[in-house]
Motif scaffolding. Structure first.
Motif, mmCIF file in Angstrom:
data_model
loop_
_atom_site.group_PDB
_atom_site.id
_atom_site.type_symbol
_atom_site.label_atom_id
_atom_site.label_comp_id
_atom_site.label_asym_id
_atom_site.label_seq_id
_atom_site.Cartn_x
_atom_site.Cartn_y
_atom_site.Cartn_z
ATOM 1 N N ALA A 65 0.847 -1.196 0.000
ATOM 2 C CA ALA A 65 0.000 0.000 0.000
ATOM 3 C C ALA A 65 0.883 1.246 0.000
ATOM 4 C CB ALA A 65 -0.892 0.008 1.233
ATOM 5 N N PRO A 66 0.480 2.297 -0.714
ATOM 6 C CA PRO A 66 1.246 3.554 -0.656
ATOM 7 C C PRO A 66 1.200 4.137 0.759
ATOM 8 C CG PRO A 66 -0.344 3.575 -2.479
ATOM 9 C CD PRO A 66 -0.642 2.375 -1.645
ATOM 10 N N PHE A 67 2.353 4.413 1.301
ATOM 11 C CA PHE A 67 2.453 4.894 2.685
ATOM 12 C C PHE A 67 1.620 6.145 2.906
ATOM 13 C CE2 PHE A 67 4.501 7.585 5.896
ATOM 14 C CZ PHE A 67 4.409 6.750 6.987
ATOM 15 N N ASP A 68 1.745 7.123 2.000
ATOM 16 C CA ASP A 68 1.005 8.380 2.169
ATOM 17 C C ASP A 68 -0.498 8.131 2.197
ATOM 18 O OD1 ASP A 68 3.394 9.730 2.231
ATOM 19 O OD2 ASP A 68 3.317 10.377 0.141
ATOM 20 N N ALA A 69 -0.976 7.211 1.355
ATOM 21 C CA ALA A 69 -2.411 6.902 1.319
ATOM 22 C C ALA A 69 -2.852 6.242 2.620
ATOM 23 C CB ALA A 69 -2.734 6.002 0.127
ATOM 24 N N VAL A 70 -2.010 5.389 3.192
ATOM 25 C CA VAL A 70 -2.344 4.722 4.459
ATOM 26 C C VAL A 70 -2.477 5.760 5.570
ATOM 27 C CG1 VAL A 70 -1.514 3.112 6.238
ATOM 28 C CG2 VAL A 70 -1.272 2.524 3.818
ATOM 29 N N ILE A 71 -1.524 6.667 5.659
ATOM 30 C CA ILE A 71 -1.547 7.676 6.717
ATOM 31 C C ILE A 71 -2.760 8.596 6.541
ATOM 32 C CG2 ILE A 71 -0.292 9.616 7.729
ATOM 33 C CD1 ILE A 71 0.873 6.764 8.298
ATOM 34 N N ALA A 72 -3.029 9.019 5.309
ATOM 35 C CA ALA A 72 -4.196 9.882 5.056
ATOM 36 C C ALA A 72 -5.491 9.143 5.401
ATOM 37 C CB ALA A 72 -4.210 10.328 3.595
ATOM 38 N N PRO A 104 9.503 1.920 -3.751
ATOM 39 C CA PRO A 104 9.552 3.223 -3.096
ATOM 40 C C PRO A 104 8.162 3.676 -2.662
ATOM 41 C CG PRO A 104 10.282 3.375 -5.404
ATOM 42 C CD PRO A 104 9.917 1.965 -5.134
ATOM 43 N N GLY A 105 8.018 3.974 -1.388
ATOM 44 C CA GLY A 105 6.756 4.473 -0.861
ATOM 45 C C GLY A 105 5.723 3.405 -0.576
ATOM 46 N N LEU A 106 6.027 2.142 -0.848
ATOM 47 C CA LEU A 106 5.065 1.060 -0.606
ATOM 48 C C LEU A 106 5.375 0.365 0.707
ATOM 49 C CD1 LEU A 106 4.791 -0.521 -4.167
ATOM 50 C CD2 LEU A 106 3.280 1.140 -3.092
ATOM 51 N N VAL A 107 4.305 0.013 1.450
ATOM 52 C CA VAL A 107 4.474 -0.620 2.757
ATOM 53 C C VAL A 107 3.512 -1.785 2.924
ATOM 54 C CG1 VAL A 107 5.291 1.482 3.895
ATOM 55 C CG2 VAL A 107 2.850 0.987 3.854
ATOM 56 N N ASN A 108 3.888 -2.669 3.814
ATOM 57 C CA ASN A 108 2.985 -3.703 4.321
ATOM 58 C C ASN A 108 2.635 -3.248 5.729
ATOM 59 O OD1 ASN A 108 3.249 -5.320 2.015
ATOM 60 N ND2 ASN A 108 5.081 -6.300 2.836
ATOM 61 N N ALA A 109 1.355 -3.307 6.089
ATOM 62 C CA ALA A 109 0.946 -2.806 7.396
ATOM 63 C C ALA A 109 0.000 -3.794 8.059
ATOM 64 C CB ALA A 109 0.264 -1.451 7.252
ATOM 65 N N ALA A 110 0.186 -3.976 9.353
ATOM 66 C CA ALA A 110 -0.739 -4.737 10.187
ATOM 67 C C ALA A 110 -1.251 -3.760 11.225
ATOM 68 C CB ALA A 110 -0.024 -5.917 10.842
ATOM 69 N N ASP A 166 -5.016 1.224 17.584
ATOM 70 C CA ASP A 166 -4.512 0.665 18.846
ATOM 71 C C ASP A 166 -3.045 0.297 18.693
ATOM 72 O OD1 ASP A 166 -6.595 0.833 20.613
ATOM 73 O OD2 ASP A 166 -7.324 -1.198 20.286
ATOM 74 N N SER A 167 -2.715 -0.371 17.580
ATOM 75 C CA SER A 167 -1.329 -0.733 17.315
ATOM 76 C C SER A 167 -1.126 -0.808 15.810
ATOM 77 C CB SER A 167 -0.964 -2.073 17.968
ATOM 78 O OG SER A 167 -1.688 -3.123 17.371
ATOM 79 N N ALA A 168 0.108 -0.602 15.414
ATOM 80 C CA ALA A 168 0.441 -0.644 13.992
ATOM 81 C C ALA A 168 1.855 -1.157 13.814
ATOM 82 C CB ALA A 168 0.321 0.746 13.377
ATOM 83 N N THR A 169 2.009 -2.019 12.825
ATOM 84 C CA THR A 169 3.323 -2.476 12.403
ATOM 85 C C THR A 169 3.414 -2.190 10.921
ATOM 86 O OG1 THR A 169 3.283 -4.240 14.046
ATOM 87 C CG2 THR A 169 4.889 -4.440 12.277
ATOM 88 N N ILE A 170 4.360 -1.358 10.553
ATOM 89 C CA ILE A 170 4.490 -0.952 9.159
ATOM 90 C C ILE A 170 5.910 -1.270 8.709
ATOM 91 C CG2 ILE A 170 4.393 0.976 7.545
ATOM 92 C CD1 ILE A 170 2.363 2.297 9.418
ATOM 93 N N ASP A 171 6.004 -2.044 7.627
ATOM 94 C CA ASP A 171 7.301 -2.434 7.072
ATOM 95 C C ASP A 171 7.363 -2.043 5.606
ATOM 96 O OD1 ASP A 171 8.183 -3.856 9.445
ATOM 97 O OD2 ASP A 171 6.744 -5.416 8.883
ATOM 98 N N SER A 172 8.565 -1.857 5.099
ATOM 99 C CA SER A 172 8.749 -1.546 3.687
ATOM 100 C C SER A 172 8.318 -2.744 2.848
ATOM 101 C CB SER A 172 10.219 -1.225 3.420
ATOM 102 O OG SER A 172 10.431 -1.057 2.037
ATOM 103 N N ALA A 173 7.675 -2.460 1.712
ATOM 104 C CA ALA A 173 7.222 -3.535 0.828
ATOM 105 C C ALA A 173 8.140 -3.660 -0.382
ATOM 106 C CB ALA A 173 5.787 -3.281 0.378
ATOM 107 N N GLY A 174 9.286 -3.041 -0.342
ATOM 108 C CA GLY A 174 10.245 -3.179 -1.429
ATOM 109 C C GLY A 174 10.256 -1.996 -2.369
#
Length: 171
Positions: free
Chosen positions: A128-135, A159-165, A149-157
Motif C-alpha cells: 500500500a502507498p504509505f502516504d495513502a495509508v496515513i491519510a 519506493p513508498g510502498l508498505v505492508n501494514a498490520a 490501537d497498534s500498527a506495524t508498518i514495514d517496507s514492501a520493497g
C-alpha cells in the motif's frame, strides 16, 4: 635568551603608529586607507548585517510562536470538551473500515481483516502507498472516531510502498 622588550605605554604605541604612517609615501597611505575601508566593508556586510538579519528573523519567529501558543491555549478547553464523532451510524466497524479503505484507493491493498475482542478490528495491507495509508487513518479518526490501537508498518520493497498490520478500535 633575548633581553625582555621594554613595555611601551599605549600613548606611545599610538604615537609610534602615527609616526610610521607619516613616514609612508602618499601611495602607501592610499593603499592602506583603501585596504582598511575594504576590511570595514567586509566586516559590516559579511558579519554585522547577516547577524542582524538572523536575529531579526529569530525574533519574528519567536513572536509568531508566542501568538500560536496563546491561540492554542485559548482553544484547548474547546477541543478537550468537543465530542468525538460516532464511529458508526448503525454500521459495523468492519463495514466502515472496508468502505473507507476502498474510497481512499486502498481496496486492492487489503490482504485481510478479522474482528477482534471488544470492538477492535485487525486489518492487513499489502504493498500500500504509505502516504495513502496515513491519510486514510487520519480520515478514519476525524470522520468516524476510529483510532489505531497498534500498527506495524514495514517496507514492501518499492519506493513508498508498505505492508501494514493495524489494530483499529472505535471510540
Amino acid at each position: 635568551m633575548s633581553a625582555p622588550q621594554p613595555k611601551i605605554a599605549p600613548e606611545r604605541k599610538l604615537a609610534f603608529s602615527l609616526a610610521q604612517l607619516a613616514e609612508m609615501s602618499e601611495r602607501e597611505r592610499r593603499v592602506l586607507g583603501i585596504g582598511a575601508a575594504i576590511a570595514a566593508l567586509i566586516f559590516v556586510f559579511g558579519v554585522v548585517l547577516p547577524l542582524d538579519r538572523s536575529v531579526a528573523q529569530t525574533q519574528a519567529r519567536l513572536a509568531q510562536k508566542r501568538v500560536d501558543l496563546a491561540w492554542m491555549q485559548s482553544v484547548a478547553g474547546e477541543i478537550a470538551t468537543a465530542p468525538v464523532p460516532p464511529a458508526t451510524g448503525g454500521e459495523s466497524l468492519l463495514v466502515i473500515v472496508d468502505r473507507s479503505a476502498r474510497e481512499s484507493g486502498l481496496g486492492s491493498a487489503i490482504a485481510g481483516s478479522e474482528p477482534g475482542a471488544s470492538g477492535t478490528l485487525s486489518i492487513r495491507l499489502s504493498k500500500a502507498p504509505f502516504d495513502a495509508v496515513i491519510a486514510w487513518l487520519a480520515r478514519l479518526a476525524q470522520q468516524n472516531g476510529i483510532h489505531v490501537d497498534s500498527a506495524t508498518i514495514d517496507s514492501a520493497g518499492g519506493p513508498g510502498l508498505v505492508n501494514a498490520a493495524l489494530v483499529l478500535h472505535s471510540s
